[in-house]
Design an enzyme around this catalytic site. Structure first.
Site, PDB file in Angstrom:
ATOM      1  N   ALA A 123       0.822  -1.212   0.000  1.00 38.97           N
ATOM      2  CA  ALA A 123       0.000   0.000   0.000  1.00 38.97           C
ATOM      3  C   ALA A 123       0.858   1.265   0.000  1.00 38.97           C
ATOM      4  CB  ALA A 123      -0.934  -0.015   1.201  1.00 38.97           C
ATOM      5  N   HIS A 124       0.199   2.405  -0.043  1.00 39.33           N
ATOM      6  CA  HIS A 124       0.903   3.680  -0.149  1.00 39.33           C
ATOM      7  C   HIS A 124       1.743   3.975   1.094  1.00 39.33           C
ATOM      8  CE1 HIS A 124      -3.046   5.898   1.238  1.00 39.33           C
ATOM      9  NE2 HIS A 124      -2.837   4.825   1.935  1.00 39.33           N
ATOM     10  N   ASN A 125       2.875   4.588   0.847  1.00 41.53           N
ATOM     11  CA  ASN A 125       3.778   5.057   1.899  1.00 41.53           C
ATOM     12  C   ASN A 125       4.432   3.942   2.700  1.00 41.53           C
ATOM     13  OD1 ASN A 125       1.611   7.402   1.537  1.00 41.53           O
ATOM     14  ND2 ASN A 125       3.550   8.293   2.183  1.00 41.53           N
TER      15      ASN A 125
END
Lengths: 352, 352, 352
Positions: free
Chosen positions: C237-239
């Protein structure tokens, strides 16, 4: 891109505290922000960073007294920040207007105004693409499929024949909408396929992540309600009905014919057995295995899923189980000893 | 498309009860059916809907006395219905005959009769595509790959070099057959890749869903047996051998070198540890985590997987665990009290 | 391809035992090997097969006295074998040099020396492709994306705008790098998207399997460290930040903003809750559900994940739980009986 802080205040309807002539050239998180950046504080615990951030100005939901930076005061700081982010970062994926010369468009296709078809896009006969929709390279729109206005399909998406998307639907790379449902009848010679002759109907403002699979219905339609957001690698089986404004996190699997009410939330990797009803506003924990229908508003987790508080008690208790077994064994020995002593006492008593 | 009910009776070898001159123009479920539709009853509990369905006629496995509709009586109503569905809904995905001008075919490719290659299909050198096989837009057939007759590959499928599919194999959109197995050797400087020089061999009549991944073997072949059906987003690792007529539901993961007997069934999201043997006819519950080989015919579920009935007893018992802990604590106190009273009694006895 | 055994000994720096003039024409496992094959023994338990293998020669880490075959003695037999496999099986995916006439290259694209772009590849404006990188059919490189030298992208890969890959990065078919992170703000009218304006940064020597999804960061970068290997159908997922030389097995899901240290290993289908820290060298069992940060070097498993040894004790104990409930019930009855007998004894005593 550059704005005066006062211009942004006006755009947000925010109360400006401090110097409105500050020039804002970007946006960032409070720790990462540099000179010229606008940042935000949504959580009061971050207020302490106001004195050290290099940001030029801060969006917050209340005035930080003694803050040396100019501030924009708004009811919901995060929401206001998101609007400013969108202002500085319009969608950055080269939505070329026009039909790329390598795009293949079938017969009787209805292309709306300002439709963009990227390289190697294939649109089959009798499809409809609404005004302003953008389809990136390598995507495929099957026969009689219908897209509403302002849809955005990333690369290598497949919308199979007869499926429909509402307006402003976003579909990320590699996602497949309308593949055959998984249905077979066992016969002596092996499995016979049940034809899957329904379709998929996706409502307005739905967003669907990358490499997702949504199967067409056996009859009728598999449905995804307006405003629902689906993360990457999710599986939605045939004849599922998903309500409006649901959140479905990555790698969730929803089995055939499940009905989901509005505003439900599915944690990552959770799975739902077929033919169940998931009520309005239900929240399902990550990795939960749901084996029974869930009433409106309930929060469940674990395998098999049960009300979250009960599940937490069970998991906490299970850690004590190895010791509990020892305790019970010790108790059994103690009780056996007591029984022997009582027998002895009883015997002594009877001798007296 | 329109048939007389008597024509359908003949086609199915069914016993016709009632008016055979009724015109049938479609098929549907008993609740959704409209005038002109043929419907079916497979489950006796649905018999009550016979009086209210708008269908023109009903397929059933026994005569519903007092049914006002004409009926077709057959041994297996669902199976007969599926045949009629297939009759009314032949595959609807525009299997254009011929090679699209944008399809790229390498050297020494053997294309059978009536092969269809859609737009932007790439077939590399020395590949073989059997008679009547259809490959839709954007799919890729690697060097020396071999497809049998009447295969159907949807969009954006990749069959990597040297892999082989039998006859009548269906592969849905975005699926990858023959990507490298996941094998590395740890060295001081990091991981070194183990070359994956085997292939994947898929038997006749196999169907594989969307966005599935089946890895090629390190040596030899990863094998999927005849008649096996694989749902979306399944992972099959290198050197796995799957038997015939298995059912593998969505999001299952089968680790390297697992051997699966014929007729096994894998529930959605279940996972199998590497190098195990899953026996013939084994049934694995949804989300099960299989950590040991399973003998023929066993039904397992849970994590770690165990025989299903035992697993159900454990999960049911676990809900009582928080109370059990309290009970044991109460027992300990009670036993301590009894011990004290016995000690006292004993002492009193000895005083006497 | 053919080598003298003595040539291979020299190449590996191995000690040759026996006849170096044997001709080696292939490699295989000890059971599958045929005449002309070189095989290996990494596990002493396989030494017994030395007398029956049809292989022409054997790589081993110690001399098998009485072995009739010529041998190559090396410190790590498996590693040496892998090198010989790579020698006999160079990457077999037709890395055509040059730009296929159907590849579409945008403006201001920097193509290095000896770059290969397959059919229907699309490279958008301002992208950079390093020397010797190969991109197979149907893949897409977005605007301003950057690939290092000697990268290898299989078919239908998407690298979205602004993402960067280091040197020698391999990406398998259908994988999506840089799709939008899954972030929304709830408003009364529904969810509002949080723009995802960061990118993905992949280090040198990373290998990523098929149909994987790695989301771009909201701000900043989602990072995959040097030498990390990712299997099929994984979601990142993001980050998220992944360290160096991690192993991430198929179908793992890592939620937003998780930080992973170097040398961590994720078993298949495991999932990590957002914002946690997974320490250096942590090992996470298959299907584990990680709900808390994990210190360096710990081995965890189960749901919710706990130290592996504790988890095993809990799962073993849980199988005894149904019996334990019966035992406790029996104890309660026994204790009630003892209490009654004590009361009686006590009463008798007081009567005396």
């Amino acid at each position: 891109m550059e704005f005066l802080l006062s211009e942004l205040a006006e755009r947000l309807g925010a109360t400006l505290v401090g110097d409105g002539s500050v020039r804002i050239t970007g946006v960032s998180g409070i720790k990462e922000a540099g000179p010229g950046d606008l940042t935000f504080i949504a959580d009061p615990r971050y207020m302490k960073h106001v004195s050290t951030t290099r940001a030029a100005a801060v969006i917050a939901s209340e005035n930080a007294h003694g803050c040396a930076k100019p501030m924009l005061i708004v009811p919901n700081a995060y929401l206001a920040f998101v609007e400013i982010v969108a202002l500085f970062h319009p969608r950055d994926t080269a939505p070329q207007t026009g039909i790329h010369p390598t795009a293949i468009v079938g017969q009787q296709v209805a292309l709306g105004k300002d439709v963009s078809l990227g390289p190697y896009v294939v649109v089959e006969d009798d499809a409809v693409i609404g005004d302003g929709s953008v389809i990136l390279a390598g995507s495929f729109i099957g026969r009689k499929a219908r897209l509403g206005t302002s849809c955005f399909l990333y690369t290598n998406v497949t919308i199979r024949e007869g499926c429909t998307l509402g307006d402003r639907v976003t579909v990320h790379c590699g996602t497949v909408i309308g593949s055959d449902g998984f249905g077979y009848v066992r016969q002596p010679a092996g499995y016979k396929k049940v034809p899957q002759v329904g379709n998929v109907v996706v409502g307005d403002d739905v967003e669907i992540g990358s490499n997702v699979t949504i199967d067409r219905a056996t009859f009728g339609a598999t449905k995804v309600g307006r405003g629902t957001k689906i993360d990457n690698l999710v599986q939605i089986a045939h004849n599922v009905t998903i309500g409006e404004n649901c959140i479905i996190v990555a790698q969730v699997g929803i089995s055939g014919s499940v009905e989901v009410g509005d505003d439900a939330t599915f944690g990552g990797q959770s799975g739902i057995v077929g033919h169940l009803r998931i009520g309005r506003g239900v929240q399902i924990g990550a990795q939960a295995g749901v084996t029974k229908s869930i009433p409106d508003g309930e929060v469940v987790s674990g395998y098999p899923a049960q009300p979250h508080i009960a599940a937490q008690r069970v998991y906490a208790a299970s850690r004590k189980l190895p010791d509990l077994i020892k305790q019970v064994k010790a108790l059994e020995e103690e009780v056996a000893m007591l029984r022997a002593r009582i027998a002895k006492l009883s015997e002594e008593g009877s001798h007296e």
